[in-house]
Design a protein around this motif. Structure first.
Motif, mmCIF file in Angstrom:
data_model
loop_
_atom_site.group_PDB
_atom_site.id
_atom_site.type_symbol
_atom_site.label_atom_id
_atom_site.label_comp_id
_atom_site.label_asym_id
_atom_site.label_seq_id
_atom_site.Cartn_x
_atom_site.Cartn_y
_atom_site.Cartn_z
ATOM 1 N N THR A 1 18.248 -13.535 -13.531
ATOM 2 C CA THR A 1 17.595 -13.751 -14.828
ATOM 3 C C THR A 1 16.332 -12.912 -14.949
ATOM 4 N N ILE A 2 15.566 -12.824 -13.879
ATOM 5 C CA ILE A 2 14.328 -12.030 -13.894
ATOM 6 C C ILE A 2 14.633 -10.552 -14.059
ATOM 7 N N PHE A 3 15.527 -10.019 -13.214
ATOM 8 C CA PHE A 3 15.733 -8.579 -13.166
ATOM 9 C C PHE A 3 16.452 -8.028 -14.397
ATOM 10 N N TYR A 4 17.199 -8.884 -15.104
ATOM 11 C CA TYR A 4 17.887 -8.433 -16.303
ATOM 12 C C TYR A 4 17.147 -8.839 -17.585
ATOM 13 N N SER A 5 15.947 -9.322 -17.428
ATOM 14 C CA SER A 5 15.184 -9.763 -18.605
ATOM 15 C C SER A 5 14.486 -8.590 -19.282
ATOM 16 N N GLU A 6 14.163 -8.759 -20.550
ATOM 17 C CA GLU A 6 13.384 -7.755 -21.276
ATOM 18 C C GLU A 6 11.988 -7.619 -20.675
ATOM 19 N N GLU A 7 11.435 -8.721 -20.231
ATOM 20 C CA GLU A 7 10.065 -8.706 -19.709
ATOM 21 C C GLU A 7 9.937 -7.881 -18.435
ATOM 22 N N PHE A 8 10.982 -7.849 -17.615
ATOM 23 C CA PHE A 8 10.890 -7.204 -16.303
ATOM 24 C C PHE A 8 10.530 -5.727 -16.413
ATOM 25 N N MET A 9 11.129 -5.020 -17.376
ATOM 26 C CA MET A 9 10.876 -3.589 -17.522
ATOM 27 C C MET A 9 10.027 -3.257 -18.742
ATOM 28 N N SER A 10 9.407 -4.246 -19.341
ATOM 29 C CA SER A 10 8.599 -3.988 -20.527
ATOM 30 C C SER A 10 7.353 -3.185 -20.154
ATOM 31 N N PRO A 11 6.846 -2.343 -21.068
ATOM 32 C CA PRO A 11 5.666 -1.515 -20.763
ATOM 33 C C PRO A 11 4.459 -2.327 -20.316
ATOM 34 N N GLY A 12 4.306 -3.512 -20.868
ATOM 35 C CA GLY A 12 3.146 -4.315 -20.503
ATOM 36 C C GLY A 12 3.228 -4.922 -19.124
ATOM 37 N N MET A 13 4.417 -4.988 -18.542
ATOM 38 C CA MET A 13 4.601 -5.620 -17.239
ATOM 39 C C MET A 13 4.895 -4.621 -16.127
ATOM 40 N N TYR A 14 5.475 -3.476 -16.478
ATOM 41 C CA TYR A 14 5.908 -2.528 -15.454
ATOM 42 C C TYR A 14 4.716 -2.023 -14.627
ATOM 43 N N GLY A 15 4.851 -2.050 -13.313
ATOM 44 C CA GLY A 15 3.804 -1.527 -12.432
ATOM 45 C C GLY A 15 2.593 -2.417 -12.306
ATOM 46 N N GLN A 16 2.728 -3.702 -12.638
ATOM 47 C CA GLN A 16 1.574 -4.597 -12.581
ATOM 48 C C GLN A 16 1.328 -5.159 -11.186
ATOM 49 N N LYS A 17 2.342 -5.164 -10.347
ATOM 50 C CA LYS A 17 2.206 -5.770 -9.022
ATOM 51 C C LYS A 17 1.686 -4.749 -8.006
ATOM 52 N N MET A 18 0.763 -5.188 -7.168
ATOM 53 C CA MET A 18 0.216 -4.346 -6.102
ATOM 54 C C MET A 18 0.715 -4.847 -4.756
ATOM 55 N N LYS A 19 1.117 -3.918 -3.905
ATOM 56 C CA LYS A 19 1.619 -4.299 -2.592
ATOM 57 C C LYS A 19 0.507 -4.923 -1.759
ATOM 58 N N SER A 20 0.854 -5.937 -1.009
ATOM 59 C CA SER A 20 -0.084 -6.471 -0.024
ATOM 60 C C SER A 20 -0.234 -5.431 1.092
ATOM 61 N N PRO A 21 -1.288 -5.509 1.918
ATOM 62 C CA PRO A 21 -1.428 -4.561 3.028
ATOM 63 C C PRO A 21 -0.189 -4.500 3.926
ATOM 64 N N PHE A 22 0.393 -5.644 4.229
ATOM 65 C CA PHE A 22 1.584 -5.648 5.080
ATOM 66 C C PHE A 22 2.725 -4.882 4.408
ATOM 67 N N GLU A 23 2.952 -5.169 3.129
ATOM 68 C CA GLU A 23 4.020 -4.475 2.407
ATOM 69 C C GLU A 23 3.733 -2.980 2.293
ATOM 70 N N TYR A 24 2.467 -2.643 2.091
ATOM 71 C CA TYR A 24 2.076 -1.236 1.970
ATOM 72 C C TYR A 24 2.359 -0.472 3.256
ATOM 73 N N VAL A 25 1.972 -1.042 4.398
ATOM 74 C CA VAL A 25 2.191 -0.384 5.685
ATOM 75 C C VAL A 25 3.684 -0.239 5.961
ATOM 76 N N VAL A 26 4.441 -1.294 5.762
ATOM 77 C CA VAL A 26 5.876 -1.252 6.038
ATOM 78 C C VAL A 26 6.574 -0.250 5.116
ATOM 79 N N SER A 27 6.276 -0.292 3.830
ATOM 80 C CA SER A 27 6.972 0.592 2.890
ATOM 81 C C SER A 27 6.602 2.055 3.112
ATOM 82 N N SER A 28 5.368 2.335 3.528
ATOM 83 C CA SER A 28 4.971 3.721 3.767
ATOM 84 C C SER A 28 5.695 4.300 4.981
ATOM 85 N N ILE A 29 5.862 3.505 6.022
ATOM 86 C CA ILE A 29 6.597 3.980 7.192
ATOM 87 C C ILE A 29 8.062 4.202 6.839
ATOM 88 N N ARG A 30 8.616 3.313 6.044
ATOM 89 C CA ARG A 30 10.000 3.490 5.606
ATOM 90 C C ARG A 30 10.145 4.739 4.740
#
Length: 301
Positions: A184-213
């Motif tokens: 429901t979340i991923f197929y919603s209009e809100e999920f990709m709306s301009p006002g919501m896209y890119g609003q979340k910031m990675k936590s330090p743990f997520e940032y370190v893991v994703s950068s190594i990946r």
């Protein structure tokens, strides 16, 4: 294992987790006047101190406040006490040997309980706790609370109410099917709306893991990485409140934390990070890789 299953099943698994039973002291919780046998088997806790048998409300309170209904979900102190009574006897079998969940009838409060208006007859044994899990999992406040947390996690620090309502409706319709709530979340209009896209910031743990990946890296995740994550503001396993680290960008976006991220990006991409090997294939050079890893876009999700 249950992250894409029913929320009630996930809730039960956590309630019977030895880690949860120990962390919130439910392994010590017993009827106010336990039998001689229960008193004999009371559990030795930290520093070899023995705690007197009796009801412990720690887990019951967090079960309602943090795991299901939310602090404003409509429960009372009386409900907390009754939930704690229903969960007496949910404990750990031989903590220093195998640490498995076990129900000990001699620790259980056998009396009648009333929780959120639901009567639980006397002498139910372990079924009392199972009934509590069922009641809480099907409460409307739980549907709203869990939906809000999921939308905050995947869409925005300030969850749009329209999407929260849709996800809560899915929770109710599917008996708490987490996979369908995510759909429901991923197929919603809100999920990709301009006002919501890119609003979340990675936590330090997520940032370190994703950068190594992102750099096809290899690491065994040693102490140096743990120290770097702590420098960015997330010392692992050291957040004191049982809520866990906040899922909001403002908690990770101080000047010092951002500088630590940038320094990490340069160190990682220059090959000077202990315990980590990366591949810069696909980048012109280490500077280009560092600019990518350190960019605001990469730090968002």
């Amino acid at each position: 294992p249950r992250v894409f299953g029913r929320f009630q099943d996930l809730l039960l698994a956590t309630a019977q987790s030895p880690a949860m039973l120990f962390y919130l002291d439910n392994h010590l919780s017993s009827a106010p006047q336990p039998t001689i046998e229960a008193a004999r088997k009371r559990i030795v806790v930290d520093n070899n101190r023995k705690r007197s048998p009796g009801i412990n409300e720690n887990y019951a309170r967090e079960l309602m406040e943090l795991h299901t209904m939310g602090v404003d979900g409509g429960y009372t102190q009386k409900d907390v006490t009754e939930v704690a009574r229903a969960l007496t006897g949910w404990t750990i079998d031989q903590p220093r040997q195998n640490g498995n969940f076990i129900f000990r009838p001699q620790m259980h409060d056998p009396g009648e309980k009333t929780i959120l208006g639901h009567r639980i007859p006397a002498n139910g044994g372990m079924q009392d706790g199972l009934r509590v899990i069922e009641i809480l999992a099907h409460h409307p406040s739980t549907a709203r609370f869990i939906s809000t947390k999921l939308v905050r996690r995947f869409v925005s620090d300030d969850p749009p109410q329209s999407l929260v309502d849709k996800v809560a409706a899915t929770y109710t319709k599917t008996d708490g099917d987490i996979k369908e709530m995510l759909r429901t979340i991923f197929y919603s209009e809100e999920f990709m709306s301009p006002g919501m896209y890119g609003q979340k910031m990675k936590s330090p743990f997520e940032y370190v893991v994703s950068s190594i990946r992102a750099l096809n890296g290899e690491t065994y995740g040693g102490q140096q990485l743990g120290r770097l994550i702590a420098q960015m503001g997330q010392p692992l396993y050291q957040y004191q409140a049982p809520t866990g680290f906040p899922d909001r960008a403002d908690f990770w976006s101080s000047d010092g934390a951002i500088i630590a991220r940038l320094n990490y990006a340069v160190t990682l991409t220059s090959g000077r990070m202990p315990e980590v090997r990366v591949s810069l294939n696909g980048f012109r050079d280490s500077q280009a890789a560092a600019l990518y890893i350190g960019s605001p876009d990469f730090q968002k999700r």
